[in-house]
Design a protein around this motif. Sequence first.
Motif, PDB file in Angstrom:
ATOM      1  N   VAL A   1       2.285   9.145  -5.750  1.00 55.25           N
ATOM      2  CA  VAL A   1       1.275  10.219  -5.702  1.00 55.25           C
ATOM      3  C   VAL A   1       1.189  10.888  -4.329  1.00 55.25           C
ATOM      4  O   VAL A   1       0.269  11.670  -4.081  1.00 55.25           O
ATOM      5  CB  VAL A   1      -0.122   9.694  -6.126  1.00 55.25           C
ATOM      6  CG1 VAL A   1      -0.085   9.252  -7.587  1.00 55.25           C
ATOM      7  CG2 VAL A   1      -0.597   8.546  -5.252  1.00 55.25           C
ATOM      8  N   GLU A   2       2.170  10.609  -3.451  1.00 54.28           N
ATOM      9  CA  GLU A   2       2.109  11.173  -2.098  1.00 54.28           C
ATOM     10  C   GLU A   2       1.957  12.692  -2.119  1.00 54.28           C
ATOM     11  O   GLU A   2       1.217  13.260  -1.319  1.00 54.28           O
ATOM     12  CB  GLU A   2       3.373  10.788  -1.302  1.00 54.28           C
ATOM     13  CG  GLU A   2       3.399  11.408   0.094  1.00 54.28           C
ATOM     14  CD  GLU A   2       4.651  11.074   0.894  1.00 54.28           C
ATOM     15  OE1 GLU A   2       5.571  10.414   0.366  1.00 54.28           O
ATOM     16  OE2 GLU A   2       4.711  11.488   2.075  1.00 54.28           O
ATOM     17  N   PHE A   3       2.666  13.321  -3.031  1.00 53.03           N
ATOM     18  CA  PHE A   3       2.649  14.791  -3.031  1.00 53.03           C
ATOM     19  C   PHE A   3       1.830  15.360  -4.206  1.00 53.03           C
ATOM     20  O   PHE A   3       2.027  16.499  -4.616  1.00 53.03           O
ATOM     21  CB  PHE A   3       4.082  15.331  -3.038  1.00 53.03           C
ATOM     22  CG  PHE A   3       4.864  14.850  -1.831  1.00 53.03           C
ATOM     23  CD1 PHE A   3       4.550  15.318  -0.552  1.00 53.03           C
ATOM     24  CD2 PHE A   3       5.872  13.901  -1.967  1.00 53.03           C
ATOM     25  CE1 PHE A   3       5.244  14.861   0.561  1.00 53.03           C
ATOM     26  CE2 PHE A   3       6.577  13.438  -0.852  1.00 53.03           C
ATOM     27  CZ  PHE A   3       6.257  13.917   0.411  1.00 53.03           C
TER      28      PHE A   3
ATOM     29  N   GLY B   1       0.833  -1.210   0.000  1.00 48.32           N
ATOM     30  CA  GLY B   1       0.000   0.000   0.000  1.00 48.32           C
ATOM     31  C   GLY B   1       0.863   1.255   0.000  1.00 48.32           C
ATOM     32  O   GLY B   1       0.565   2.248  -0.682  1.00 48.32           O
ATOM     33  N   ASP B   2       1.943   1.209   0.764  1.00 53.27           N
ATOM     34  CA  ASP B   2       2.912   2.311   0.817  1.00 53.27           C
ATOM     35  C   ASP B   2       3.528   2.536  -0.572  1.00 53.27           C
ATOM     36  O   ASP B   2       3.591   3.669  -1.077  1.00 53.27           O
ATOM     37  CB  ASP B   2       3.986   1.941   1.852  1.00 53.27           C
ATOM     38  CG  ASP B   2       5.073   2.985   2.042  1.00 53.27           C
ATOM     39  OD1 ASP B   2       4.796   4.185   1.850  1.00 53.27           O
ATOM     40  OD2 ASP B   2       6.208   2.593   2.413  1.00 53.27           O
ATOM     41  N   ALA B   3       3.944   1.431  -1.206  1.00 53.59           N
ATOM     42  CA  ALA B   3       4.583   1.527  -2.529  1.00 53.59           C
ATOM     43  C   ALA B   3       3.599   2.026  -3.590  1.00 53.59           C
ATOM     44  O   ALA B   3       3.969   2.774  -4.494  1.00 53.59           O
ATOM     45  CB  ALA B   3       5.148   0.157  -2.938  1.00 53.59           C
TER      46      ALA B   3
ATOM     47  N   ILE C   1       9.405   1.143  -1.544  1.00 55.98           N
ATOM     48  CA  ILE C   1       8.742   1.526  -0.300  1.00 55.98           C
ATOM     49  C   ILE C   1       9.180   2.938   0.095  1.00 55.98           C
ATOM     50  O   ILE C   1      10.138   3.475  -0.467  1.00 55.98           O
ATOM     51  CB  ILE C   1       9.082   0.550   0.842  1.00 55.98           C
ATOM     52  CG1 ILE C   1      10.596   0.497   1.064  1.00 55.98           C
ATOM     53  CG2 ILE C   1       8.504  -0.836   0.542  1.00 55.98           C
ATOM     54  CD1 ILE C   1      11.022  -0.032   2.389  1.00 55.98           C
ATOM     55  N   THR C   2       8.494   3.534   1.068  1.00 54.44           N
ATOM     56  CA  THR C   2       8.914   4.860   1.542  1.00 54.44           C
ATOM     57  C   THR C   2       9.334   4.777   3.014  1.00 54.44           C
ATOM     58  O   THR C   2       9.412   3.691   3.598  1.00 54.44           O
ATOM     59  CB  THR C   2       7.797   5.919   1.371  1.00 54.44           C
ATOM     60  OG1 THR C   2       6.889   5.824   2.454  1.00 54.44           O
ATOM     61  CG2 THR C   2       7.066   5.765   0.042  1.00 54.44           C
ATOM     62  N   ASP C   3       9.555   5.935   3.601  1.00 56.94           N
ATOM     63  CA  ASP C   3       9.952   6.016   5.015  1.00 56.94           C
ATOM     64  C   ASP C   3       8.977   5.277   5.936  1.00 56.94           C
ATOM     65  O   ASP C   3       9.377   4.761   6.974  1.00 56.94           O
ATOM     66  CB  ASP C   3      10.063   7.489   5.430  1.00 56.94           C
ATOM     67  CG  ASP C   3       8.757   8.254   5.247  1.00 56.94           C
ATOM     68  OD1 ASP C   3       8.000   7.951   4.302  1.00 56.94           O
ATOM     69  OD2 ASP C   3       8.485   9.164   6.048  1.00 56.94           O
ATOM     70  N   ASP C   4       7.706   5.207   5.547  1.00 56.95           N
ATOM     71  CA  ASP C   4       6.714   4.537   6.393  1.00 56.95           C
ATOM     72  C   ASP C   4       7.116   3.081   6.671  1.00 56.95           C
ATOM     73  O   ASP C   4       7.168   2.638   7.820  1.00 56.95           O
ATOM     74  CB  ASP C   4       5.331   4.526   5.713  1.00 56.95           C
ATOM     75  CG  ASP C   4       4.806   5.914   5.371  1.00 56.95           C
ATOM     76  OD1 ASP C   4       5.593   6.738   4.872  1.00 56.95           O
ATOM     77  OD2 ASP C   4       3.606   6.166   5.591  1.00 56.95           O
ATOM     78  N   THR C   5       7.390   2.357   5.583  1.00 51.60           N
ATOM     79  CA  THR C   5       7.742   0.941   5.731  1.00 51.60           C
ATOM     80  C   THR C   5       9.131   0.787   6.352  1.00 51.60           C
ATOM     81  O   THR C   5       9.362  -0.120   7.157  1.00 51.60           O
ATOM     82  CB  THR C   5       7.663   0.230   4.361  1.00 51.60           C
ATOM     83  OG1 THR C   5       6.330   0.368   3.863  1.00 51.60           O
ATOM     84  CG2 THR C   5       8.002  -1.238   4.476  1.00 51.60           C
TER      85      THR C   5
ATOM     86  N   SER D   1      -1.011   9.934   0.486  1.00 52.49           N
ATOM     87  CA  SER D   1      -1.425   8.657  -0.108  1.00 52.49           C
ATOM     88  C   SER D   1      -0.622   7.450   0.355  1.00 52.49           C
ATOM     89  O   SER D   1      -1.173   6.358   0.502  1.00 52.49           O
ATOM     90  CB  SER D   1      -1.321   8.743  -1.632  1.00 52.49           C
ATOM     91  OG  SER D   1      -2.155   9.764  -2.119  1.00 52.49           O
ATOM     92  N   ASP D   2       0.690   7.602   0.552  1.00 55.69           N
ATOM     93  CA  ASP D   2       1.451   6.396   0.913  1.00 55.69           C
ATOM     94  C   ASP D   2       1.088   5.924   2.317  1.00 55.69           C
ATOM     95  O   ASP D   2       0.945   4.735   2.574  1.00 55.69           O
ATOM     96  CB  ASP D   2       2.967   6.590   0.744  1.00 55.69           C
ATOM     97  CG  ASP D   2       3.525   7.711   1.588  1.00 55.69           C
ATOM     98  OD1 ASP D   2       2.770   8.644   1.925  1.00 55.69           O
ATOM     99  OD2 ASP D   2       4.718   7.669   1.923  1.00 55.69           O
ATOM    100  N   SER D   3       0.865   6.862   3.233  1.00 50.17           N
ATOM    101  CA  SER D   3       0.531   6.459   4.605  1.00 50.17           C
ATOM    102  C   SER D   3      -0.885   5.903   4.706  1.00 50.17           C
ATOM    103  O   SER D   3      -1.121   4.925   5.422  1.00 50.17           O
ATOM    104  CB  SER D   3       0.701   7.641   5.570  1.00 50.17           C
ATOM    105  OG  SER D   3       2.036   8.101   5.525  1.00 50.17           O
TER     106      SER D   3
HETATM  107 MG   LIG Z   1       6.181   8.014   3.307  1.00 49.55          MG
END
Ligand SMILES: [Mg+2]
Length: 351
Positions: free
Chosen positions: A24-26, A17-19, A54-58, A285-287
């Motif tokens: 489109v996070e920003f 979901g994060d990926a 993945i982003t910082d969340d994962t 969106s990523d979170s």
């Molecule tokens: Mg993130």
Amino acid sequence: MLPIDRITGCLLGGAVGDALGAPVEFMAWPAIVSAFGEAGIRNLAPAYGGLGRITDDTQMMLFTAEGLLRAHVRGASRGICHPPGVVHHSLLRWLLTQGEPPATTVSRDGWLIEQSALWARRAPGNTCLTALRSARHFGDLPSNDSKGCGAIMRVAPCAFFANAFDLAADTGRLTHAHPSGYLSAGLFADLLRRLYLHPEQPLAQAAAHSLQAHRGREGMEETVHAVEQVLAFHARGYAPTPERIAALGGGWVGEEALAIGLWCALFAEQYAEGVILAVNHSGDSDSTGLIAGHLLGLKHGATGIPQPWLEALELRDAIERIARDLHEVPARFEGGYGSADAAIFEAYPGG
Ligand SMILES: [Mg+2]
């Protein structure tokens, strides 16, 4: 479904979901439509130089899991342990991977920090960076009033320990001092734990039980309000559209991220449908994709996640290993420990 499959589904589901949300996070919703069409983003798209990144969340979710496992090993072997302090040490290892110097000495042991793919900046949150940079002692609380979603986005692994709410709230608080930042994290972990222990229970019912159990805590008001709102939407059959999600908020703060992720998971029959809903809006969106993904991954297991998404997922092996260890390591220590457990001490040195 076996417990291990629910843990693996939960962690992989959150990461996918994060990926999915990463590109489109920003982006505001009109920009998402321009880039991906009327239906928005419906498949993995390149971000950070590839598909499935993945982003910082994962990243922070993995280091939280590492800290929980180290705390467990330390508690079982030495009899004393303050889990938030040990998780703090792990989060400071994440800070090292971001090329930032912590203000205190941080050990670079264990297997997780050796994963070279983790040494990448994926739009890390400023609150997390600032709070971790300034920590002088493990367990120090930050001097901010942030309720950003940087706490809730990393706490899913707390669900696989008995005191899930407190572990998530107390470790969330290491970076986010506003109650809506760390109590929304606590409620999310509590909800995941209920789904883990009672897989037959409908998600809406589990969420109502979580609210019932924790609504009386001081500072819970905003989180309770946000969750009650989406439970009411769900009861009326409202679909989470980009416009309705925007009316709820962008998900940049903890209680909104929880509400958006939960609403999409409640509405969706399947994993893919839920995470697609959760990333298609103007907010974080990523979170929100990660939160819906953790919930639906736990419910449906990894087999419910589209195979091509799993195949493209960065650090999939590390995520699966952490899931396996969350299942096996606490069980191994139930009856004490022995020399056969040397590999566990090397993987999760008690400190
Ligand atoms: Mg993130």
